[in-house]
Design a protein around this motif. Sequence first.
Motif, PDB file in Angstrom:
ATOM      1  N   LEU A 108       0.839  -1.200   0.000  1.00  0.00           N
ATOM      2  CA  LEU A 108       0.000   0.000   0.000  1.00  0.00           C
ATOM      3  C   LEU A 108       0.871   1.247   0.000  1.00  0.00           C
ATOM      4  O   LEU A 108       0.722   2.150  -0.822  1.00  0.00           O
ATOM      5  CB  LEU A 108      -0.891  -0.009   1.245  1.00  0.00           C
ATOM      6  CG  LEU A 108      -1.717   1.246   1.505  1.00  0.00           C
ATOM      7  CD1 LEU A 108      -2.835   1.370   0.492  1.00  0.00           C
ATOM      8  CD2 LEU A 108      -2.298   1.251   2.914  1.00  0.00           C
ATOM      9  N   HIS A 109       1.834   1.283   0.916  1.00  0.00           N
ATOM     10  CA  HIS A 109       2.665   2.470   1.058  1.00  0.00           C
ATOM     11  C   HIS A 109       3.534   2.687  -0.171  1.00  0.00           C
ATOM     12  O   HIS A 109       3.633   3.783  -0.705  1.00  0.00           O
ATOM     13  CB  HIS A 109       3.546   2.355   2.302  1.00  0.00           C
ATOM     14  CG  HIS A 109       4.532   3.469   2.398  1.00  0.00           C
ATOM     15  ND1 HIS A 109       5.899   3.296   2.276  1.00  0.00           N
ATOM     16  CD2 HIS A 109       4.361   4.806   2.531  1.00  0.00           C
ATOM     17  CE1 HIS A 109       6.505   4.459   2.355  1.00  0.00           C
ATOM     18  NE2 HIS A 109       5.602   5.394   2.508  1.00  0.00           N
ATOM     19  N   LEU A 110       4.189   1.611  -0.608  1.00  0.00           N
ATOM     20  CA  LEU A 110       5.123   1.736  -1.715  1.00  0.00           C
ATOM     21  C   LEU A 110       4.432   2.256  -2.962  1.00  0.00           C
ATOM     22  O   LEU A 110       4.870   3.197  -3.600  1.00  0.00           O
ATOM     23  CB  LEU A 110       5.703   0.372  -2.068  1.00  0.00           C
ATOM     24  CG  LEU A 110       6.814  -0.144  -1.207  1.00  0.00           C
ATOM     25  CD1 LEU A 110       7.303  -1.461  -1.772  1.00  0.00           C
ATOM     26  CD2 LEU A 110       7.955   0.852  -1.198  1.00  0.00           C
ATOM     27  N   PHE A 111       3.355   1.560  -3.317  1.00  0.00           N
ATOM     28  CA  PHE A 111       2.773   1.872  -4.605  1.00  0.00           C
ATOM     29  C   PHE A 111       1.865   3.087  -4.541  1.00  0.00           C
ATOM     30  O   PHE A 111       1.952   3.982  -5.369  1.00  0.00           O
ATOM     31  CB  PHE A 111       2.016   0.664  -5.163  1.00  0.00           C
ATOM     32  CG  PHE A 111       1.773   0.796  -6.632  1.00  0.00           C
ATOM     33  CD1 PHE A 111       0.594   1.349  -7.101  1.00  0.00           C
ATOM     34  CD2 PHE A 111       2.746   0.417  -7.538  1.00  0.00           C
ATOM     35  CE1 PHE A 111       0.395   1.509  -8.466  1.00  0.00           C
ATOM     36  CE2 PHE A 111       2.549   0.576  -8.895  1.00  0.00           C
ATOM     37  CZ  PHE A 111       1.369   1.117  -9.375  1.00  0.00           C
ATOM     38  N   PHE A 112       0.989   3.118  -3.517  1.00  0.00           N
ATOM     39  CA  PHE A 112      -0.049   4.138  -3.519  1.00  0.00           C
ATOM     40  C   PHE A 112       0.302   5.401  -2.750  1.00  0.00           C
ATOM     41  O   PHE A 112      -0.373   6.410  -2.872  1.00  0.00           O
ATOM     42  CB  PHE A 112      -1.368   3.536  -3.024  1.00  0.00           C
ATOM     43  CG  PHE A 112      -1.884   2.472  -3.959  1.00  0.00           C
ATOM     44  CD1 PHE A 112      -1.631   1.130  -3.711  1.00  0.00           C
ATOM     45  CD2 PHE A 112      -2.568   2.815  -5.114  1.00  0.00           C
ATOM     46  CE1 PHE A 112      -2.074   0.150  -4.596  1.00  0.00           C
ATOM     47  CE2 PHE A 112      -3.009   1.848  -5.993  1.00  0.00           C
ATOM     48  CZ  PHE A 112      -2.766   0.513  -5.741  1.00  0.00           C
ATOM     49  N   PHE A 113       1.353   5.344  -1.927  1.00  0.00           N
ATOM     50  CA  PHE A 113       1.716   6.553  -1.192  1.00  0.00           C
ATOM     51  C   PHE A 113       3.010   7.163  -1.725  1.00  0.00           C
ATOM     52  O   PHE A 113       3.111   8.370  -1.875  1.00  0.00           O
ATOM     53  CB  PHE A 113       1.877   6.261   0.305  1.00  0.00           C
ATOM     54  CG  PHE A 113       0.601   5.882   1.012  1.00  0.00           C
ATOM     55  CD1 PHE A 113       0.639   5.500   2.361  1.00  0.00           C
ATOM     56  CD2 PHE A 113      -0.633   5.895   0.382  1.00  0.00           C
ATOM     57  CE1 PHE A 113      -0.529   5.140   3.033  1.00  0.00           C
ATOM     58  CE2 PHE A 113      -1.792   5.539   1.051  1.00  0.00           C
ATOM     59  CZ  PHE A 113      -1.737   5.161   2.387  1.00  0.00           C
ATOM     60  N   LYS A 122       1.306  14.147  -9.252  1.00  0.00           N
ATOM     61  CA  LYS A 122       0.669  14.823  -8.120  1.00  0.00           C
ATOM     62  C   LYS A 122      -0.331  13.910  -7.419  1.00  0.00           C
ATOM     63  O   LYS A 122      -0.652  14.089  -6.270  1.00  0.00           O
ATOM     64  CB  LYS A 122      -0.080  16.076  -8.603  1.00  0.00           C
ATOM     65  CG  LYS A 122       0.805  17.262  -8.832  1.00  0.00           C
ATOM     66  CD  LYS A 122       1.194  17.902  -7.495  1.00  0.00           C
ATOM     67  CE  LYS A 122       2.127  19.066  -7.710  1.00  0.00           C
ATOM     68  NZ  LYS A 122       2.717  19.557  -6.494  1.00  0.00           N
ATOM     69  N   SER A 123      -0.862  12.978  -8.171  1.00  0.00           N
ATOM     70  CA  SER A 123      -1.946  12.174  -7.601  1.00  0.00           C
ATOM     71  C   SER A 123      -1.822  10.737  -8.060  1.00  0.00           C
ATOM     72  O   SER A 123      -1.326  10.465  -9.153  1.00  0.00           O
ATOM     73  CB  SER A 123      -3.290  12.770  -8.033  1.00  0.00           C
ATOM     74  OG  SER A 123      -4.247  11.764  -8.196  1.00  0.00           O
ATOM     75  N   ASP A 124      -2.313   9.839  -7.221  1.00  0.00           N
ATOM     76  CA  ASP A 124      -2.292   8.418  -7.571  1.00  0.00           C
ATOM     77  C   ASP A 124      -3.145   8.128  -8.786  1.00  0.00           C
ATOM     78  O   ASP A 124      -2.926   7.150  -9.486  1.00  0.00           O
ATOM     79  CB  ASP A 124      -2.818   7.579  -6.395  1.00  0.00           C
ATOM     80  CG  ASP A 124      -1.717   7.247  -5.420  1.00  0.00           C
ATOM     81  OD1 ASP A 124      -2.037   6.631  -4.390  1.00  0.00           O
ATOM     82  OD2 ASP A 124      -0.557   7.589  -5.684  1.00  0.00           O
ATOM     83  N   LEU A 125      -4.161   8.989  -9.003  1.00  0.00           N
ATOM     84  CA  LEU A 125      -5.030   8.751 -10.148  1.00  0.00           C
ATOM     85  C   LEU A 125      -4.214   8.850 -11.433  1.00  0.00           C
ATOM     86  O   LEU A 125      -4.406   8.070 -12.369  1.00  0.00           O
ATOM     87  CB  LEU A 125      -6.205   9.730 -10.121  1.00  0.00           C
ATOM     88  CG  LEU A 125      -7.050   9.595  -8.843  1.00  0.00           C
ATOM     89  CD1 LEU A 125      -8.072  10.714  -8.706  1.00  0.00           C
ATOM     90  CD2 LEU A 125      -7.781   8.262  -8.806  1.00  0.00           C
TER      91      LEU A 125
ATOM     92  N   ILE B  19     -13.362  12.022  -7.963  1.00  0.00           N
ATOM     93  CA  ILE B  19     -13.024  12.099  -6.552  1.00  0.00           C
ATOM     94  C   ILE B  19     -12.755  13.549  -6.188  1.00  0.00           C
ATOM     95  O   ILE B  19     -11.948  14.216  -6.836  1.00  0.00           O
ATOM     96  CB  ILE B  19     -11.765  11.256  -6.249  1.00  0.00           C
ATOM     97  CG1 ILE B  19     -11.984   9.803  -6.651  1.00  0.00           C
ATOM     98  CG2 ILE B  19     -11.373  11.379  -4.793  1.00  0.00           C
ATOM     99  CD1 ILE B  19     -12.723   8.982  -5.650  1.00  0.00           C
ATOM    100  N   GLY B  20     -13.433  14.030  -5.154  1.00  0.00           N
ATOM    101  CA  GLY B  20     -13.209  15.411  -4.720  1.00  0.00           C
ATOM    102  C   GLY B  20     -12.117  15.512  -3.683  1.00  0.00           C
ATOM    103  O   GLY B  20     -11.275  16.382  -3.707  1.00  0.00           O
ATOM    104  N   ASP B  21     -12.141  14.591  -2.726  1.00  0.00           N
ATOM    105  CA  ASP B  21     -11.174  14.684  -1.634  1.00  0.00           C
ATOM    106  C   ASP B  21     -10.978  13.311  -1.022  1.00  0.00           C
ATOM    107  O   ASP B  21     -11.821  12.846  -0.275  1.00  0.00           O
ATOM    108  CB  ASP B  21     -11.690  15.670  -0.571  1.00  0.00           C
ATOM    109  CG  ASP B  21     -10.755  15.741   0.631  1.00  0.00           C
ATOM    110  OD1 ASP B  21     -11.212  16.140   1.722  1.00  0.00           O
ATOM    111  OD2 ASP B  21      -9.573  15.400   0.496  1.00  0.00           O
TER     112      ASP B  21
END
Lengths: 425, 233
Positions: A108-113, A122-125, B19-21
Amino acid sequence: MNFMRIRIDHIAKIEGHASFTADIVRGDIKAAKIKIEEGARLFEGIMRDRKDVEIAELGSRICGVCPVVHTFAGFKALEDAYGIKVEEPALSLRKLMMMGQIINSHSLHLFFFSLSDLFGFKSDLELINAYPEKTHDALKIRDIGNRLVEVIGGRAIHPLTPCLGGIRQAPDLEKLKKISDDCKNILPLAIKLGELFINLKYPDFSRKTTFVSLTNFDEYAVYDGKININVGYSTSHIEPKEFLLRIKEFQAKDKVAKRTHFEDESYMVGALARLNHNRDRLNLEAGKLLEKSGLKFPCYNPFYNILAQAIEIIHCLEESIKILERIITQPIKVGEISIAERTDRGVGAIEAPRGTLFYDIKVKNGITESVNIITPTAQNLANLEDDLEEFEQLGGFKDLNAEQKADKIKMLIRAYDPCVTCSVH
Amino acid sequence: MSIFDLGERFLEFLTKVDIGDFQLIEGSPDVDKYDIAIVEGTPITKENKKRLKEVRKKSKILVAIGACACLGGVQEIKDYRGDKKQLIRQIYPNIRGIDNPNIKAVKEIVKVDLEIPGCPINKEEFFRLINQVLEGKIPEIPQNPVCVECPRRNKNCLILLGKPCLGPISLAGCGAPCPASGFLCDGCRGSRKGINLEAMKNALKMKARLSEEEIKNLLERFGKLNELYANKN
């Protein structure tokens, strides 16, 4: 500009809510402070005067990301107090759940954080859109971690089968066999993910750090061991009880999370600490990958905590395969035990994904008199703040604008993988 | 975490919504309006409460998830002890600046359109219900006792075996994982409507041989004791 105040509200992609402030005076970072925004739930208070086993059952609720380690630290403290030894196969089942916890938490931390930071997203998306296949791999790895906990523990979050002295109920053997096969299939994915992390560029920052972790002469210590602490050039191995007597827990004004010092120094716990101490006990593929990375030890660059976690995922999958092969050959017999004498003090120490977790308890006639919980993140806060005070030494930091400086600071905070709700509890 | 562990389904879900937040995966600034706000945790600090009210104002639908948001959670035990002022002093040398209010569930502070309870939540139930909300419905969780689901995974009724269990008064929907693992149902989803609290207490006293103190401790674990009394026939 001679003076700048940096303020980062709501650091995203960490567990829990925290913000950061510091002054930059003539290029130097001063008064670096992590502000924890979580409310205090007073777990150490609510456990009092209740049944001893609730130390583990309620303790689990401190965190939805790492409930397994709280459950076990609680039971281990009671087992220490009552002089109970956890026997096989319950011990192996507990260790498998710990492997699952580390695998699911690290992935979780490695990939998504952290990965977005290393790629500059800027974002995981954005990350998920750019790397869909790697995202699926990361989810598969997290899923096997969850399943290890769920099949043995009864539930992935807030496990049900751990009990005083062992594990209450045996897992389904067929399900365990399936997990064993799946671990073998997922190991190559974890190695591929590890290689991805080896090839990333990590910020160049280093500060001489004291590391603390469990150490065990039989294996890469996660479930059991003595406290290994290196200060300066000397390394000591001391009992958890003694370690707790020698650290100082302190709380600054207006601070809802405490911090700790060992002999007036901050210290770091977690994957990087464990690698610094125990890397010669890593399993084969994990060791090979560490070798391939060329990482030199002692390693004082906290950003490598991220790479350390990638290596630990591989190690834990290999360890799970080893343990499973041993125990699935015959029916697993476990059950609850009954204990009459339930009065004493005890300490439970275990390696949570983020570092050493301690439960220090006192019980009388099966009722809890007092509990002190010292979480890995609470221990890391002082070290993180000390790192942040020196962070202007990061290569190129002075030439960054305010927003870029803030981004690098967030990256450092995330590299520690803080579990903020645990730090408060 | 449970939502995240929907794994591939979560990723697919992300394609259907903006997703907003969601601070866990992105740090974008807040938006002006939400169609759906999903809230977990108990509001403890003044900041928490302020933010909750802001989010309610901006949202068409607010969904509270988890025992902390729906009931108050284990932290509410401090209110039943009655000594929260001493507790906080015993834990923290400096109590200034640390909020120590009586614990309130989200619905005691703002209007809640749907509650998805549990500690942890059941991710299958969450997924099913949230998709119904996306379709414009406000689903209702059937008011069944956990006993309805228990026999599917567990051969022996705990109470009949003389062990404690809150199954008869607790809201089904979790699939009864606890008795399936040899652990009692401890009511983490709150009580269903139309319970016979006296009968439950009697069963705990007579069959499971629990003391008054033990019964009290069990009932108050996840909060909202007063709802237990309100949900009677």
